[in-house]
Design an enzyme around this catalytic site. Structure first.
Site, PDB file in Angstrom:
ATOM      1  N   GLU A 111       0.900  -1.157   0.078  1.00  0.00           N
ATOM      2  CA  GLU A 111      -0.063  -0.125   0.080  1.00  0.00           C
ATOM      3  C   GLU A 111       0.943   1.360  -0.087  1.00  0.00           C
ATOM      4  OE1 GLU A 111      -2.292  -0.189   3.641  1.00  0.00           O
ATOM      5  OE2 GLU A 111      -2.962  -2.325   2.962  1.00  0.00           O
ATOM      6  N   LYS A 113       1.924   4.747   1.926  1.00  0.00           N
ATOM      7  CA  LYS A 113       2.109   5.307   3.005  1.00  0.00           C
ATOM      8  C   LYS A 113       1.693   6.742   3.029  1.00  0.00           C
ATOM      9  CE  LYS A 113       4.842   5.237   7.380  1.00  0.00           C
ATOM     10  NZ  LYS A 113       4.472   6.615   7.648  1.00  0.00           N
ATOM     11  N   ASP A 115       0.975  10.271   4.166  1.00  0.00           N
ATOM     12  CA  ASP A 115       1.685  11.243   5.055  1.00  0.00           C
ATOM     13  C   ASP A 115       0.598  12.328   5.636  1.00  0.00           C
ATOM     14  OD1 ASP A 115       3.479  12.315   6.661  1.00  0.00           O
ATOM     15  OD2 ASP A 115       4.869  13.404   4.933  1.00  0.00           O
ATOM     16  N   TYR A 224      -7.389  -0.064   7.218  1.00  0.00           N
ATOM     17  CA  TYR A 224      -7.077  -1.108   8.060  1.00  0.00           C
ATOM     18  C   TYR A 224      -8.601  -1.381   8.819  1.00  0.00           C
ATOM     19  CZ  TYR A 224      -4.738  -3.591  12.101  1.00  0.00           C
ATOM     20  OH  TYR A 224      -4.262  -4.344  12.983  1.00  0.00           O
ATOM     21  N   LYS A 310      10.311   3.759   3.635  1.00  0.00           N
ATOM     22  CA  LYS A 310      10.393   5.437   3.195  1.00  0.00           C
ATOM     23  C   LYS A 310      11.105   5.652   2.046  1.00  0.00           C
ATOM     24  CE  LYS A 310       9.095   7.799   6.548  1.00  0.00           C
ATOM     25  NZ  LYS A 310       9.093   8.345   7.775  1.00  0.00           N
ATOM     26  N   CYS A 404      26.038  41.883  13.553  1.00  0.00           N
ATOM     27  CA  CYS A 404      24.421  41.914  13.318  1.00  0.00           C
ATOM     28  C   CYS A 404      24.187  42.498  12.310  1.00  0.00           C
ATOM     29  CB  CYS A 404      23.989  42.047  14.698  1.00  0.00           C
ATOM     30  SG  CYS A 404      22.065  42.063  14.633  1.00  0.00           S
ATOM     31  N   CYS A 407      21.620  45.262  13.767  1.00  0.00           N
ATOM     32  CA  CYS A 407      22.070  46.523  14.596  1.00  0.00           C
ATOM     33  C   CYS A 407      23.300  46.601  14.494  1.00  0.00           C
ATOM     34  CB  CYS A 407      21.355  46.174  16.156  1.00  0.00           C
ATOM     35  SG  CYS A 407      22.266  44.788  16.991  1.00  0.00           S
ATOM     36  N   CYS A 422      23.717  37.637  18.454  1.00  0.00           N
ATOM     37  CA  CYS A 422      23.839  39.132  18.519  1.00  0.00           C
ATOM     38  C   CYS A 422      23.439  39.443  20.093  1.00  0.00           C
ATOM     39  CB  CYS A 422      22.750  40.096  17.774  1.00  0.00           C
ATOM     40  SG  CYS A 422      22.499  41.727  18.305  1.00  0.00           S
ATOM     41  N   CYS A 428      18.439  45.489  19.592  1.00  0.00           N
ATOM     42  CA  CYS A 428      18.284  44.869  18.318  1.00  0.00           C
ATOM     43  C   CYS A 428      16.766  44.761  18.247  1.00  0.00           C
ATOM     44  CB  CYS A 428      18.932  43.664  18.172  1.00  0.00           C
ATOM     45  SG  CYS A 428      19.061  42.742  16.654  1.00  0.00           S
TER      46      CYS A 428
HETATM   47  S1  IVH Z   1      -1.263   0.595   8.937  1.00  0.00           S
HETATM   48  C1  IVH Z   1      -0.526  -1.541  12.734  1.00  0.00           C
HETATM   49  N1  IVH Z   1      -1.393   1.647   6.617  1.00  0.00           N
HETATM   50  O1  IVH Z   1       1.834   5.414   9.105  1.00  0.00           O
HETATM   51  C2  IVH Z   1      -0.314  -1.055  11.554  1.00  0.00           C
HETATM   52  N2  IVH Z   1      -0.409   3.086   8.362  1.00  0.00           N
HETATM   53  O2  IVH Z   1       3.794   4.470  11.437  1.00  0.00           O
HETATM   54  C3  IVH Z   1      -1.075   0.488  11.441  1.00  0.00           C
HETATM   55  N3  IVH Z   1       0.198   5.124   7.501  1.00  0.00           N
HETATM   56  O3  IVH Z   1       0.451   5.583  12.364  1.00  0.00           O
HETATM   57  C4  IVH Z   1      -1.141   1.212  10.388  1.00  0.00           C
HETATM   58  N4  IVH Z   1      -0.323   4.985   5.446  1.00  0.00           N
HETATM   59  O4  IVH Z   1      -0.840   6.980  10.523  1.00  0.00           O
HETATM   60  C5  IVH Z   1      -1.086   1.707   7.605  1.00  0.00           C
HETATM   61  N5  IVH Z   1      -1.353   2.451   4.217  1.00  0.00           N
HETATM   62  C6  IVH Z   1      -1.081   2.446   5.527  1.00  0.00           C
HETATM   63  C7  IVH Z   1      -0.550   3.712   5.896  1.00  0.00           C
HETATM   64  C8  IVH Z   1      -0.245   3.848   7.443  1.00  0.00           C
HETATM   65  C9  IVH Z   1       0.092   5.792   6.335  1.00  0.00           C
HETATM   66  C10 IVH Z   1       0.566   5.765   8.797  1.00  0.00           C
HETATM   67  C11 IVH Z   1      -0.392   5.645   9.954  1.00  0.00           C
HETATM   68  C12 IVH Z   1       0.333   5.036  11.339  1.00  0.00           C
HETATM   69  C13 IVH Z   1       1.863   5.483  10.688  1.00  0.00           C
HETATM   70  C14 IVH Z   1       2.723   4.062  10.958  1.00  0.00           C
END
Ligand code: IVH
Length: 666
Positions: A111, A113, A115, A224, A310, A404, A407, A422, A428
């Site tokens: 999946e 991730k 942010d 989830y 990551k 600085c 000033c 400074c 200042c």
């Molecule tokens: S599963 C126990 N799936 O990443 C597993 N998390 O460090 C529960 N996040 O706090 C998380 N995309 O906020 C899962 N496809 C995804 C995600 C995801 C982003 C975030 C989530 C979690 C953090 C994990």
């Protein structure tokens, strides 16, 4: 011992970087470097439980609890995921899973991730009943009213076949477009910008005004489904079913049967993610079968059945045109790189922070250099290297300034600090304005009728040159020139109303270097009045728990400065609280005299702070860590396992909140 020294060193470093990241919003480490240090510390702490410290950075699971929302305990804790950064680390996770599953075949759900910030939604009879933030993982804020404004989250499920009650978790996000528009508006209004869409989404969701949340157009993806009654043993299949019930599930999810397929997924999204409307910072890999997930289980912090990969930060090369220097409110001077504008991760970049002189030296930076610029999850990019192979011999090295830029004072560098300062703190301009901004801040005097732009305006017009001047502003002075009679009256009233702010906050508001909110409270409680504090010697000051020589010297220096003394006298004339109130000075009883009490866990009847105040007003002392000097533990629900163990080892009595309250009532 080497290890113990290293633990100390890592804790200090991580505290510092936490501060730079969360408070200053200007991290100097990449997430990867930060995680690396954190991991090293976790490993060393696991090896040396004898140096357990409740305040270690590893104990900070990252709480986002805030006041103003009801707190709700999660039925299942909200854990985070372990991070990996390269294919080898993914491969070794995959191998471990294979081993732990004794060679059973398994599938992995891949999946994106997202942010943003995680959210837990509860549905009953197909209706949204509760939305709770992650908080500290054990309990979070009930933000249902705000979440109801997010259109991607169904209030009533359009589909059929869902269980009577279930929980689904996902991520709340601010789309890039909305984020950019919001920041553009904030820039116009001279409001501080959000560093990234995650901070913007989080700030929005924590707003106490659901109307504002609705305006900000947040988005959400669910990833989830959990509970005892989920439809299938397959996580992927469950998400597809949830999609049919009406949830927004990422279309990017795939099942993989081999490492190669996982790598393909990673490589595809590494570039394709830039076309997505929301921020992503990696890939999440989850063992698909729930039965196998259960078999794999959890470590203390994260599941063994899932891992995050990551993405690497994006990097471009551009020309360094000039280095300029900014003076902050503390007088710290920050060098800023001004570069040839270049497109990086979807935005045009032309400025980057250079941190300090050592950083410039370590890069051996020259004006005209071709520099490598990176942007991780942050909006502020950073220079990570120089292309020396293309440097022409006539380029001039970058020198740090000695005076600085605001000033002209000669800059100083204090022992052990990387920054230049400074020293002209009372003359200042950015420092003066910074101190006034600090003075009016919510946690200080809480004067919300004016803001940074007004201060800047009054400073330029000569109306306000220090915090005491604020109390001498007259309506006629600020009336007209864009400010109508009514608003002028409101501004003056807001300032006048602040005179009743309690002494400890006045002390914090004065902006004595190193005296934060907590230290101000400790000093106020110990010395009871500014007159006593003013005449305290360094020896008397260090008697206060939590006050060391650095703070003591800073306090003494502050009260030796004529300019400061003059301001304090004027503030006193204007009626500000320069001593604890009679109520605060009175001790409720001495029932707990001589007792060292540790507070641990979560309470129902009062907050931790209230219990702390009760202990103190009954003559006891609230201490943070358990030792053989601890008299008893005021124990709430969910005490941490290491504390529990330590208490049992030392045979220390645990008292629940009802017993404690009875004890005080008798
Ligand atoms: S599963 C126990 N799936 O990443 C597993 N998390 O460090 C529960 N996040 O706090 C998380 N995309 O906020 C899962 N496809 C995804 C995600 C995801 C982003 C975030 C989530 C979690 C953090 C994990």
């Amino acid at each position: 011992m080497e290890d113990i020294k290293r633990i100390e060193e890592l804790r200090n470093q991580l505290h510092h970087h936490n501060y730079l990241y969360y408070v200053q919003n200007s991290p100097t480490l990449s997430d990867q470097e930060f995680d690396h240090l954190m991991r090293e510390l976790q490993d060393l702490e696991a090896k040396h439980p004898e140096v357990y410290d409740p305040n270690s950075p590893t104990q900070r699971v990252g709480s986002d609890l805030s006041t103003g929302f009801t707190q709700v305990r999660h039925r299942y804790p909200m854990l985070s995921l372990a991070n990996t950064y390269n294919e080898q680390e993914v491969a070794s996770w995959y191998e471990n899973v294979r081993k732990d599953l004794d060679g059973q075949p398994f599938e992995v759900c891949c999946e994106l991730k997202y942010d943003g910030l995680s959210i837990s939604l509860t549905y009953e009879q197909g209706r949204l009943v509760r939305a709770v933030t992650r908080g500290d993982g054990e309990q979070g804020d009930d933000v249902t009213a705000n979440v109801r404004t997010i259109r991607a989250i169904p209030l009533v499920l359009p589909g059929t076949g869902y269980p009577d009650e279930f929980e689904i978790r996902g991520e709340i996000l601010m789309p890039w477009k909305v984020f950019e528009q919001l920041n553009a508006e904030r820039e116009k209004a001279e409001e501080p910008l959000f560093a990234n869409p995650r901070n913007a989404a989080s700030g929005t969701l924590k707003s106490l005004d659901p109307k504002l949340v609705a305006k900000r157009k947040l988005d959400a993806y669910l990833y989830y489904l959990l509970g005892e009654n989920v439809p299938s043993d397959g996580h992927y299949e469950n998400l597809k079913t949830a999609e049919a019930w009406g949830f927004k599930v990422s279309e990017g999810i795939r099942k993989a049967n081999s490492l190669e397929q996982i790598y393909d997924f990673i490589n595809h999204w590494d570039t394709a993610r830039h076309d997505l409307p929301v921020a992503t910072d990696g890939i999440v890999l989850k063992v698909n079968s729930l039965r196998q997930q259960q078999q794999l289980g959890f470590t203390a912090k994260s599941p063994r059945w899932a891992i995050a990969y990551k993405f690497k930060a994006e990097r471009v090369c551009t020309r360094l045109n000039e280095v300029t220097f900014q003076v902050g409110r503390t007088g710290a001077v920050t060098p800023v790189a001004n570069m040839e504008p270049v497109l990086l991760a979807g935005t045009t970049v032309k400025r980057a922070t250079l941190n300090n002189e050592d950083f410039i030296r370590s890069l051996d930076l020259h004006i005209g250099d071709n520099v490598f610029v990176e942007k991780g999850g942050e909006i502020i990019p950073k220079i990570v290297g120089v292309d020396v192979s293309h440097r022409s011999p006539d380029l001039q090295p970058v020198h740090f300034i000695s005076n600085c830029p605001e000033c002209g004072s000669l800059l100083v560098r204090y022992a052990g600090e990387a920054a230049y300062y400074c020293p002209n703190d009372t003359g200042c301009p950015p420092q003066i304005k910074g101190r006034i901004e600090h003075f009016i801040a919510r946690k200080a005097m809480n004067i919300d009728s004016i803001g940074p732009e007004t201060i800047d305006d009054y400073f330029r017009k000569g109306i306000v040159r220090n915090v005491a001047d604020l109390y001498e502003i007259r309506t006629e002075q600020i009336n007209g020139d864009g400010t109508r009679q009514k608003s002028a009256q409101k501004i003056v009233k807001g300032i006048q109303d602040s005179v009743s702010t309690p002494f400890e906050r006045v002390l914090f508001a004065l902006g004595i270097r190193f005296v934060g909110e907590t230290t101000a409270k400790l000093l106020a409680k110990h010395f009871k009045s500014i007159d006593a504090l003013m005449t305290a010697t360094p020896e008397q000051l260090v008697e206060v728990e939590g006050v060391g020589t650095v703070i003591a010297e800073s306090v003494v220096r502050f009260f030796h400065d004529e300019v400061n003394l003059n301001i304090i006298e004027r503030l006193r004339q204007h009626g500000l609280q320069m001593a604890l109130s009679a109520d605060q000075q009175q001790i409720a009883s001495d029932k707990l005299a001589g007792k060292n009490i540790v507070i641990s866990g979560v309470f129902e009847r009062h907050s931790r702070d209230e219990y702390k105040a009760m202990i103190e007003s009954n003559g006891g002392k609230n201490v943070s860590s358990i030792s053989n000097k601890t008299s008893f533990i005021l124990a709430g629900a969910n005490m941490g396992p290491s504390k529990m163990q330590k208490a049992q080892q030392l045979g220390i009595e645990m008292i629940d909140e009802d017993t404690f309250l009875n004890m005080l009532e008798q």
